[in-house]
Design an enzyme around this catalytic site. Structure first.
Site, PDB file in Angstrom:
ATOM      1  N   CYS A   1      33.997   9.471   1.320  1.00 59.00           N
ATOM      2  CA  CYS A   1      33.090   8.320   1.411  1.00 59.00           C
ATOM      3  C   CYS A   1      32.200   8.410   2.647  1.00 59.00           C
ATOM      4  CB  CYS A   1      33.926   7.051   1.472  1.00 59.00           C
ATOM      5  SG  CYS A   1      32.935   5.570   1.604  1.00 59.00           S
TER       6      CYS A   1
ATOM      7  N   PHE B   1      39.550   6.781   1.132  1.00 62.88           N
ATOM      8  CA  PHE B   1      38.116   7.081   1.112  1.00 62.88           C
ATOM      9  C   PHE B   1      37.829   8.462   0.527  1.00 62.88           C
ATOM     10  CE2 PHE B   1      38.549   3.769   4.347  1.00 62.88           C
ATOM     11  CZ  PHE B   1      37.554   2.876   3.941  1.00 62.88           C
TER      12      PHE B   1
ATOM     13  N   THR C   1      33.489  -2.237  -3.454  1.00 66.89           N
ATOM     14  CA  THR C   1      34.612  -1.612  -2.757  1.00 66.89           C
ATOM     15  C   THR C   1      35.013  -2.406  -1.508  1.00 66.89           C
ATOM     16  OG1 THR C   1      32.904  -0.278  -1.718  1.00 66.89           O
ATOM     17  CG2 THR C   1      34.173   0.750  -3.465  1.00 66.89           C
TER      18      THR C   1
HETATM   19 MN1  MNH Z   1      32.597   4.842  -0.678  1.00 68.37          MN
HETATM   20  C1  MNH Z   1      32.483   8.022  -1.964  1.00 68.37           C
HETATM   21  C2  MNH Z   1      35.952   4.675  -1.429  1.00 68.37           C
HETATM   22  C3  MNH Z   1      32.789   1.810   0.859  1.00 68.37           C
HETATM   23  C4  MNH Z   1      29.215   4.874  -0.239  1.00 68.37           C
HETATM   24  N1  MNH Z   1      33.957   6.097  -1.553  1.00 68.37           N
HETATM   25  C5  MNH Z   1      33.703   7.379  -1.992  1.00 68.37           C
HETATM   26  C6  MNH Z   1      34.923   7.948  -2.492  1.00 68.37           C
HETATM   27  C7  MNH Z   1      35.900   6.988  -2.356  1.00 68.37           C
HETATM   28  C8  MNH Z   1      35.289   5.836  -1.757  1.00 68.37           C
HETATM   29  C9  MNH Z   1      37.361   7.116  -2.761  1.00 68.37           C
HETATM   30  C10 MNH Z   1      35.085   9.329  -3.106  1.00 68.37           C
HETATM   31  C11 MNH Z   1      34.845   9.258  -4.586  1.00 68.37           C
HETATM   32  C12 MNH Z   1      35.037  10.555  -5.322  1.00 68.37           C
HETATM   33  O1  MNH Z   1      35.594  11.536  -4.779  1.00 68.37           O
HETATM   34  O2  MNH Z   1      34.635  10.608  -6.495  1.00 68.37           O
HETATM   35  N2  MNH Z   1      34.096   3.464  -0.389  1.00 68.37           N
HETATM   36  C13 MNH Z   1      35.394   3.597  -0.754  1.00 68.37           C
HETATM   37  C14 MNH Z   1      36.141   2.433  -0.296  1.00 68.37           C
HETATM   38  C15 MNH Z   1      35.235   1.625   0.360  1.00 68.37           C
HETATM   39  C16 MNH Z   1      33.942   2.287   0.302  1.00 68.37           C
HETATM   40  C17 MNH Z   1      37.629   2.212  -0.528  1.00 68.37           C
HETATM   41  C18 MNH Z   1      35.439   0.316   1.046  1.00 68.37           C
HETATM   42  C19 MNH Z   1      36.551  -0.072   1.576  1.00 68.37           C
HETATM   43  N3  MNH Z   1      31.253   3.546   0.141  1.00 68.37           N
HETATM   44  C20 MNH Z   1      31.537   2.392   0.803  1.00 68.37           C
HETATM   45  C21 MNH Z   1      30.347   1.870   1.398  1.00 68.37           C
HETATM   46  C22 MNH Z   1      29.319   2.722   1.063  1.00 68.37           C
HETATM   47  C23 MNH Z   1      29.907   3.784   0.282  1.00 68.37           C
HETATM   48  C24 MNH Z   1      30.271   0.602   2.244  1.00 68.37           C
HETATM   49  C25 MNH Z   1      27.878   2.685   1.427  1.00 68.37           C
HETATM   50  C26 MNH Z   1      27.333   1.970   2.340  1.00 68.37           C
HETATM   51  N4  MNH Z   1      31.129   6.175  -1.064  1.00 68.37           N
HETATM   52  C27 MNH Z   1      29.780   5.971  -0.815  1.00 68.37           C
HETATM   53  C28 MNH Z   1      29.031   7.150  -1.219  1.00 68.37           C
HETATM   54  C29 MNH Z   1      29.972   8.071  -1.711  1.00 68.37           C
HETATM   55  C30 MNH Z   1      31.285   7.425  -1.592  1.00 68.37           C
HETATM   56  C31 MNH Z   1      27.523   7.324  -1.130  1.00 68.37           C
HETATM   57  C32 MNH Z   1      29.693   9.477  -2.246  1.00 68.37           C
HETATM   58  C33 MNH Z   1      29.647  10.425  -1.073  1.00 68.37           C
HETATM   59  C34 MNH Z   1      29.401  11.870  -1.491  1.00 68.37           C
HETATM   60  O3  MNH Z   1      29.940  12.307  -2.501  1.00 68.37           O
HETATM   61  O4  MNH Z   1      28.668  12.543  -0.771  1.00 68.37           O
END
Ligand code: MNH
Length: 459
Positions: free
Chosen positions: A408, A401, A273
């Site tokens: 996220c 996010f 991501t």
């Molecule tokens: Mn990330 C959930 C986008 C970077 C860890 N992330 C989500 C969701 C999106 C998302 C959209 C919700 C998904 C859903 O509803 O099904 N995340 C991003 C984007 C980036 C990103 C666009 C970078 C830019 N994410 C990161 C990073 C980490 C991370 C860096 C960890 C270090 N994300 C997560 C985790 C979740 C999540 C863990 C789930 C959280 C939850 O449901 O409690």
């Protein structure tokens, strides 16, 4: 009250909308279909129905956690087979979701980014060293290399693991396995509903994936075992936090198996991501030299040209224009182009009845390009995120996010890492786009620019 939703043309019995679906580019295809089918429509592939929401009002409504929650369906089902009830693939009602959320949240606040800043500076410098050595001999493979950067960062912050992405000539076997499982999950959006046919069609992919999953688990299990063997010698990382902390609300602790699934989740969610965001931003900056110049002016204001920058934590928050560039990049190319929701009770949305638990898709990609963004929503214009312009738009339409409780957890981490890396890259190089390159967007669960190469010239 309308009871039937529009659906794509040429629907067939049994196959449903298979002919008009695009398994290689699901979100891009749904965005195109939304243009003719409207703000809410329904697709069906085999027996799997999905209600697709792309109208801004209905999207904001779908994000209301009082009436809708995260749905675990489609590609998330494939993810859940591996990661079970770790953060990303858990149902919100599962005890491990709230325990992990409560234990980990303190490690992801803006203030916690101070603890990771030095690691991020180190890994970004490794990328620059790597590019310094290669840029003279031709364009660099942007997305491959930004993915090395983000994997190194989350590997070190997450569980003290160094993949040696920039120092070893071969990709780390763990990193290679992670990449393949990710691609596998991305291709598993729709499955043939008959189990044995599904296994047959995907046989080779399944065998490879099973081997990859076993290998990934064994690597992380070994790390956890080694930590348990030396409890007094814990580095300061997310793994140590999970091994040593109980849920402050319930006193529950996570099991070693769950912690292993969390670690793998962070490596997956935290790497493609963030690298995708960096890669799209570099493409957009390379093709908008006026905007790149403004970024460079801002960066040189902090770290004069020619110097080797020593970025301080607070510097990252002074780069306000660059931050708008990142926000605008994630508007045009939300790396998570959509997320799944489900009604918590039978209800209606836009006058259409929807059943408790049914699969609904919040199509961020389409909402981010809605006419509410102004006369030219397709244009790359970072100043849309000036506070005075942001105030003129309806709330709830910018969600790169995700939303609410299940948004996220890594948002601050991703933004800090992206702004820092882009600042150092623009400080160092002029970006020279390949004049023949036309942006080609690949979808493997996330969006990424395919085959993006850029010439880099040391300034
Ligand atoms: Mn990330 C959930 C986008 C970077 C860890 N992330 C989500 C969701 C999106 C998302 C959209 C919700 C998904 C859903 O509803 O099904 N995340 C991003 C984007 C980036 C990103 C666009 C970078 C830019 N994410 C990161 C990073 C980490 C991370 C860096 C960890 C270090 N994300 C997560 C985790 C979740 C999540 C863990 C789930 C959280 C939850 O449901 O409690």
């Amino acid at each position: 009250m309308t009871t039937t939703l529009p659906h794509p043309p040429h629907r067939l019995p049994v196959l449903g909308d298979l002919l008009t679906a695009d398994p290689a580019k699901p979100a891009l295809n749904l965005m195109a279909q939304a243009r003719s089918l409207g703000p809410i429509f329904e697709t069906r592939i085999f027996n799997q129905e999905l209600t697709v929401v792309s109208g801004t009002d209905l999207y904001a409504e779908l994000c209301d956690d009082k009436r809708f929650g995260k749905h675990i369906g489609f590609a998330l089902v494939a993810g859940r087979e591996i990661l079970e009830d770790a953060l990303f693939t858990a149902h919100t009602t599962e005890p491990n979701w709230s325990s992990a959320h409560n234990i980990l949240m303190p490690a992801f606040t803006l203030a916690s980014m101070k603890d990771y800043h030095d690691v991020m500076v180190d890994t970004a410098r490794e990328l620059i060293g790597y590019w310094d050595a290669r840029a003279a001999s031709g364009p660099v493979d942007v997305h491959t290399d930004t993915s090395k950067l983000t994997l190194e960062t989350i590997g070190r912050i997450g569980f003290g693991y160094d993949f040696r992405s920039f120092s070893s000539p071969e990709p780390d076997p763990y990193a290679a396995a992670v990449m393949r499982t990710f691609a596998y999950a991305g291709r598993s959006t729709y499955r043939v509903p008959v189990h044995w046919i599904d296994r047959l069609v995907r046989h080779r992919a399944i065998v490879q994936n099973d081997a990859d999953v076993a290998y990934i688990r064994s690597v992380v299990d070994d790390v956890i075992r080694a930590r348990r063997a030396n409890p007094d010698d814990q580095p300061d990382d997310l793994l140590a936090l999970m091994l040593t902390t109980a849920d402050p609300e319930t006193g529950r602790r996570l099991s070693d198996e769950n912690i292993r699934n969390q670690v793998i989740t962070f490596l997956n969610a935290g790497h493609e991501t963030t690298s995708g965001t960096m890669s799209f931003a570099l493409h957009l900056l390379a093709t908008h030299p006026d905007i790149a110049d403004r970024v460079r002016d801002e960066v040189y204001g902090l770290w004069p040209a020619g110097d080797d920058p020593e970025p301080a934590f607070a510097d990252v928050h002074k780069l306000k224009y660059l931050r708008r560039v990142v926000d605008e990049t994630l508007r045009l190319w939300p790396i998570g182009p959509a997320f799944f929701r489900e009604p918590l009770q039978d209800t209606t949305i836009g006058g259409h009845p929807v059943r408790r638990g049914q699969a609904m898709l919040a199509l961020t990609l389409a909402v981010h390009r809605d006419p509410v963004w102004g006369p030219d929503p397709e244009a790359f214009d970072p100043d849309r995120f000036l506070p005075e312009r942001a105030r003129t738009r309806p709330p709830g339409i910018y969600k790169p996010f995700g939303t609410g409780l299940r948004a996220c957890i890594g948002r601050q981490l991703a933004l800090h890492e992206t702004v820092l890396a882009l600042a150092l890259i623009l400080h160092r190089y002029d970006l020279e786009p390949d004049p023949d390159y036309r942006l080609e967007v690949a979808e493997e669960f996330t969006l990424k620019p395919a085959n993006l190469r850029l010439g880099l010239r040391r300034r």
